[in-house]
Design a protein around this motif. Structure first.
Motif, mmCIF file in Angstrom:
data_model
loop_
_atom_site.group_PDB
_atom_site.id
_atom_site.type_symbol
_atom_site.label_atom_id
_atom_site.label_comp_id
_atom_site.label_asym_id
_atom_site.label_seq_id
_atom_site.Cartn_x
_atom_site.Cartn_y
_atom_site.Cartn_z
ATOM 1 N N ALA A 1 -21.314 -20.536 2.878
ATOM 2 C CA ALA A 1 -21.012 -20.773 1.461
ATOM 3 C C ALA A 1 -22.245 -21.283 0.716
ATOM 4 C CB ALA A 1 -19.861 -21.764 1.336
ATOM 5 N N GLU A 2 -22.996 -22.190 1.343
ATOM 6 C CA GLU A 2 -24.216 -22.723 0.720
ATOM 7 C C GLU A 2 -25.223 -21.610 0.460
ATOM 8 O OE1 GLU A 2 -25.617 -25.626 3.446
ATOM 9 O OE2 GLU A 2 -24.171 -27.168 2.854
ATOM 10 N N LEU A 3 -25.412 -20.750 1.435
ATOM 11 C CA LEU A 3 -26.387 -19.664 1.302
ATOM 12 C C LEU A 3 -25.958 -18.666 0.226
ATOM 13 C CD1 LEU A 3 -27.152 -19.111 5.095
ATOM 14 C CD2 LEU A 3 -28.757 -20.002 3.380
ATOM 15 N N CYS A 4 -24.668 -18.404 0.129
ATOM 16 C CA CYS A 4 -24.164 -17.483 -0.900
ATOM 17 C C CYS A 4 -24.358 -18.068 -2.298
ATOM 18 C CB CYS A 4 -22.691 -17.170 -0.661
ATOM 19 S SG CYS A 4 -22.377 -16.082 0.739
ATOM 20 N N ARG A 5 -24.036 -19.351 -2.449
ATOM 21 C CA ARG A 5 -24.206 -19.982 -3.760
ATOM 22 C C ARG A 5 -25.679 -20.001 -4.180
ATOM 23 N NH1 ARG A 5 -19.482 -23.273 -2.321
ATOM 24 N NH2 ARG A 5 -20.799 -24.544 -0.947
ATOM 25 N N ALA A 6 -26.553 -20.326 -3.235
ATOM 26 C CA ALA A 6 -27.982 -20.367 -3.547
ATOM 27 C C ALA A 6 -28.494 -18.980 -3.936
ATOM 28 C CB ALA A 6 -28.755 -20.910 -2.345
ATOM 29 N N TYR A 7 -28.055 -17.952 -3.218
ATOM 30 C CA TYR A 7 -28.498 -16.586 -3.517
ATOM 31 C C TYR A 7 -28.003 -16.155 -4.891
ATOM 32 C CZ TYR A 7 -29.359 -11.590 -2.881
ATOM 33 O OH TYR A 7 -29.818 -10.298 -3.028
ATOM 34 N N ALA A 8 -26.712 -16.444 -5.189
ATOM 35 C CA ALA A 8 -26.146 -16.051 -6.485
ATOM 36 C C ALA A 8 -26.875 -16.738 -7.629
ATOM 37 C CB ALA A 8 -24.654 -16.385 -6.518
ATOM 38 N N GLU A 9 -27.182 -18.009 -7.460
ATOM 39 C CA GLU A 9 -27.891 -18.749 -8.506
ATOM 40 C C GLU A 9 -29.309 -18.218 -8.678
ATOM 41 O OE1 GLU A 9 -29.151 -23.379 -9.584
ATOM 42 O OE2 GLU A 9 -27.805 -22.951 -7.887
ATOM 43 N N GLN A 10 -29.976 -17.945 -7.573
ATOM 44 C CA GLN A 10 -31.350 -17.451 -7.620
ATOM 45 C C GLN A 10 -31.444 -16.105 -8.323
ATOM 46 O OE1 GLN A 10 -33.100 -17.094 -3.740
ATOM 47 N NE2 GLN A 10 -34.961 -16.092 -4.483
ATOM 48 N N HIS A 11 -30.393 -15.275 -8.181
ATOM 49 C CA HIS A 11 -30.418 -13.935 -8.751
ATOM 50 C C HIS A 11 -29.610 -13.841 -10.049
ATOM 51 C CE1 HIS A 11 -31.818 -13.153 -4.650
ATOM 52 N NE2 HIS A 11 -32.345 -12.032 -5.125
ATOM 53 N N GLY A 12 -29.273 -14.993 -10.635
ATOM 54 C CA GLY A 12 -28.626 -15.018 -11.939
ATOM 55 C C GLY A 12 -27.251 -14.390 -11.972
ATOM 56 N N CYS A 13 -26.494 -14.574 -10.891
ATOM 57 C CA CYS A 13 -25.170 -13.948 -10.816
ATOM 58 C C CYS A 13 -24.074 -14.775 -11.484
ATOM 59 C CB CYS A 13 -24.793 -13.702 -9.361
ATOM 60 S SG CYS A 13 -25.847 -12.485 -8.568
ATOM 61 N N GLY A 14 -24.391 -16.007 -11.899
ATOM 62 C CA GLY A 14 -23.375 -16.832 -12.522
ATOM 63 C C GLY A 14 -22.443 -17.435 -11.504
ATOM 64 N N PRO A 15 -21.385 -18.122 -11.968
ATOM 65 C CA PRO A 15 -20.433 -18.767 -11.046
ATOM 66 C C PRO A 15 -19.754 -17.740 -10.136
ATOM 67 C CG PRO A 15 -20.118 -19.530 -13.305
ATOM 68 C CD PRO A 15 -21.037 -18.354 -13.381
ATOM 69 N N ILE A 16 -19.587 -18.104 -8.882
ATOM 70 C CA ILE A 16 -18.918 -17.214 -7.923
ATOM 71 C C ILE A 16 -17.702 -17.921 -7.350
ATOM 72 C CG2 ILE A 16 -20.987 -15.933 -7.304
ATOM 73 C CD1 ILE A 16 -21.159 -17.697 -4.772
ATOM 74 N N ARG A 17 -16.788 -17.104 -6.839
ATOM 75 C CA ARG A 17 -15.580 -17.615 -6.203
ATOM 76 C C ARG A 17 -15.437 -16.903 -4.871
ATOM 77 N NH1 ARG A 17 -9.743 -16.667 -6.585
ATOM 78 N NH2 ARG A 17 -8.613 -18.651 -6.764
ATOM 79 N N PHE A 18 -15.127 -17.644 -3.827
ATOM 80 C CA PHE A 18 -15.016 -17.049 -2.500
ATOM 81 C C PHE A 18 -13.626 -16.465 -2.308
ATOM 82 C CE2 PHE A 18 -18.472 -20.029 -2.161
ATOM 83 C CZ PHE A 18 -19.416 -19.329 -1.410
ATOM 84 N N ASN A 19 -13.624 -15.186 -1.951
ATOM 85 C CA ASN A 19 -12.360 -14.527 -1.639
ATOM 86 C C ASN A 19 -12.070 -14.648 -0.153
ATOM 87 O OD1 ASN A 19 -10.771 -11.617 -1.169
ATOM 88 N ND2 ASN A 19 -10.227 -12.697 -3.048
ATOM 89 N N THR A 20 -13.035 -14.266 0.674
ATOM 90 C CA THR A 20 -12.882 -14.398 2.129
ATOM 91 C C THR A 20 -14.240 -14.667 2.762
ATOM 92 O OG1 THR A 20 -13.145 -12.001 2.464
ATOM 93 C CG2 THR A 20 -10.896 -12.833 2.243
ATOM 94 N N ILE A 21 -14.220 -15.406 3.874
ATOM 95 C CA ILE A 21 -15.400 -15.632 4.709
ATOM 96 C C ILE A 21 -14.955 -15.444 6.158
ATOM 97 C CG2 ILE A 21 -17.155 -17.271 5.477
ATOM 98 C CD1 ILE A 21 -16.889 -18.725 2.844
ATOM 99 N N GLY A 22 -15.670 -14.632 6.899
ATOM 100 C CA GLY A 22 -15.315 -14.425 8.299
ATOM 101 C C GLY A 22 -16.484 -13.861 9.087
#
Length: 694
Positions: free
Chosen positions: A27-48
């Protein structure tokens, strides 16, 4: 699963589910990547866990390199619900793939149900006014079941392909413990998951509908008096179970079985091997229940929108129950916990998600030699690996059974509540598409159609690459020279070599079944290729007119069997994203490619089975278990009966009824009271298994 805070990548198995620490890190890596690439707020649907490729797993099992540990994530960017597929390499601690998908919608998760349901009941003035005008004193007495919408009205229901929509079936609750399905309400609010707003409120009624106020309950505090003539029946194993557990690897008798757990499929069975004559022989590489469709027969709007894909729309894993010792499972039990992730990327644990135990399975074989009257009998037991999931009103118990005779059985136990609606004035007491189960309460006819994905590996070290699937039937010979008495029949076997013609249907009149065979290994005596056969039940397929939205979306359920060549991308027979999707793709589309499924293509078997539920009054207020399933049985896989070596035993805890509870007198009443005391002592005593000597 064997849940821990961390996973030791040097000693864990590549199929072990993600740990809590790994979920947090992903989750940390996804949030950092989204912020770095200007994707805006994200919501997790599934992680596996992203399972390693088949080639990588086979190499690992052969003692070669360990595959990288990768997580697969689905994100959304509210208010849009289009999925973003992300791969995260945990070893490299890096996002390696970030792909946005248009035209499809992410699945509905638990957070969505709770959020949208709360808004509909607590914050929507139009819904509150309807309930108040109907005579409901407080919204605390109202409950809602959230259903993914079946897009039968394409021009209306799919006006915005970025919106996930949920319809709410509403009910009145007379008390906190009351059964809501006895009190359906007439309104169906349509809600947008992302914006958490009500789009419209539908109603099947014109004029003032009735109020189904009569209670019909099953809660133990509301049902009584209960039976008083049930004596204890204890399942005791004083020396413990016969199985052992090493992480997620199970060893029992001659079986070696690895299990896993995903948010979508729930329980997954991996690497099933059988120890035979000193070596482990592979049988199954991977097996799961990969999709299910639940279409309803109700044609009246708005209830015509009920067609749930309970696996693809919702996910069995996240809906799995925590099981209860001594109730859901009996005997010496081992439980596996499971870890899921919520919309914030936080792990949550489902305690006792998977139950492992053994149970008596009756006589496995017996024969009495009539000339000497000498009997030989063996009693069987089976290993049970099971889960239970609650999907709104229904419960589904998924059970895998492994027998001492080399058989594998899958069984689904259906129970819970039938989904109810208010009866239409036109129906009277005999509704056309359902059954009246209470005054003014109808339970509609419906189907439960499951699809198992079976990646077989019958004695094939390459995971099934060299296998062939054939159809076997009993064929009556025509009367004539070779059949003068008209009684002769033969076995007709036809290899399936092209996926475009692999769609087959159960035919009980021909005793039809399918074999998954290994032409490279033949039986010592019969000379035929060793095999396992898929024994289907005589179950119905999808009931829907061809060309309708139902038939197109649930096209996987139009055949009992499909066979495709192995593909890493083809995992779900109803498509990757079936939610509100008319063009789901899936196995019925894949087979149109006409690929070869001959030896060398590693065929995957997709088996559809299920139940058509023409509801009975006895299914209310809670439904007795119905079962559906299939068998996998060895055909020439073993030299002889593999249960031949079972020891001769007798269960010394078994007693005559007269020893337990007193002899029954001529009028059927129990005998002297002392018999009860002695009987209870015998029941509570620990049983033992004694070997019968000559």
């Amino acid at each position: 699963m064997a849940v821990s805070d961390t996973v030791d990548s040097a000693t864990s198995h590549p199929l072990d589910p993600l740990s809590a620490v790994e979920i947090h890190r992903v989750a940390e890596l996804c949030r950092a990547y989204a912020e770095q690439h200007g994707c805006g707020p994200i919501r997790f649907n599934t992680i596996g866990l992203k399972e390693p490729t088949k080639a990588a797993l086979l190499a690992f099992e052969a003692g070669k390199s360990r595959p990288p540990r990768v997580a697969e994530v689905v994100l959304t960017q509210p208010p849009k619900s289009n999925p973003i597929e992300v791969d995260v390499d945990l070893g490299a601690e890096a996002v390696t793939s970030f792909q946005k998908l248009d035209g499809v919608l992410a699945s509905v998760i638990l957070d969505d149900f709770f959020d949208v349901g709360e808004i509909a009941l607590k914050s929507a003035p139009e819904v509150i006014k309807l309930c108040t005008d109907f005579g409901i004193p407080s919204m605390d007495h109202v409950a809602i079941d959230c259903w993914p919408m079946h897009p039968v009205q394409i021009e209306n229901d799919l006006a915005d392909s970025t919106q996930r929509r949920i319809m709410g079936l509403m009910y009145y609750r007379s008390t906190d413990l009351d059964n809501i399905y006895a009190h359906p309400l007439p309104w169906v609010p349509i809600m947008d998951v992302s914006t958490k707003k009500i789009i419209q409120i539908d109603c099947a009624w014109k004029g003032q509908p009735p109020f189904a106020k009569q209670d019909f309950n099953y809660h133990h505090k509301l049902v009584g008096p209960t039976r008083t003539d049930i004596k204890p029946l204890n399942i005791l194993q004083p020396e413990g179970p016969s199985f052992s557990v090493e992480g997620n690897l199970i060893k029992w008798q001659k079986w070696h079985i690895r299990i896993g757990f995903t948010w979508r499929e729930g329980l997954v069975i991996y690497n099933v091997n059988y120890e035979d004559e000193g070596r482990l022989r592979p049988i199954l590489f991977r097996a799961s229940i990969a999709e299910m469709a639940v279409p309803y027969a109700e044609s009246q709007e708005p209830f015509h929108r009920r067609l749930a894909f309970d696996i693809g729309d919702l996910g069995l894993g996240v809906l799995t129950n925590s099981l209860e010792l001594g109730c859901d499972c009996l005997g010496s039990i081992h439980y596996f916990d499971a870890l899921m992730a919520n919309s914030k990327g936080e792990p949550f644990e489902i305690k006792k998600a998977v139950c492992l135990h053994e149970e008596d399975a009756g006589i496995v074989w017996k024969h009495t030699e009539l000339r000497t009257m000498h009997p030989e009998s063996r009693r069987s037991r089976r290993l049970v690996i099971s889960t239970m999931a609650t999907v709104a009103n229904y419960e589904y118990g998924f059970n895998w059974y492994f027998g001492q005779d080399g058989t594998i059985e899958h069984e689904v136990k259906l129970t819970g509540e039938v989904s109810t609606t208010l009866a239409s004035p036109a129906d009277g007491t005999n509704p056309k598409h359902g059954t009246m189960v209470a005054p003014n309460v109808v339970a509609a006819y419906h189907q439960h159609l499951f699809c198992a994905r079976l990646d077989m590996a019958v004695d094939d070290p390459e995971g099934g690459k060299g296998l062939v699937v054939s159809e076997v039937e009993a064929e009556l010979l025509p009367a004539g020279k070779d059949n003068p008495w008209g009684n002769a029949f033969v076995k007709k076997e036809t290899d399936l070599v092209d996926e475009s013609t692999s769609g087959r249907i159960v035919d009980c009149l021909k005793a039809r079944f399918w074999k998954i065979k290994n032409p490279a290994v033949c039986h010592e005596y019969s000379g035929h290729p060793i095999a396992y056969k898929l024994m289907p039940a005589n179950t119905q397929l999808l009931l829907a007119q061809p060309g309708t939205t139902t038939a197109v979306r649930a096209s996987f359920a139009t055949k009992s069997l499909w066979v495709t060549p192995y593909s890493e991308e083809e995992r779900f027979p109803g498509g990757n994203y079936p939610l509100q999707n008319v063009d789901t793709g899936g196995v019925a589309e894949w087979v149109k490619q006409g690929r070869s499924i001959a030896a060398g293509t590693d065929p995957v078997v997709w088996h559809v089975y299920g139940a058509t539920h023409l509801v009975r009054p006895e299914d209310f207020p809670v439904m007795p278990v119905e079962t559906v399933g299939f068998h996998l049985k060895p055909v020439g896989f073993f030299k002889h009966n593999p249960a031949l070596d079972l020891p001769r035993t007798i269960n010394t805890a078994s007693k005559l009824a007269s020893q337990c509870c007193g002899a029954l007198s001529a009028n059927g009443q129990n005998g002297h009271a002392s018999g009860h005391a002695n009987g209870h002592a015998a029941i509570l005593a620990e049983p033992r298994v004694a070997t019968i000597e000559e």
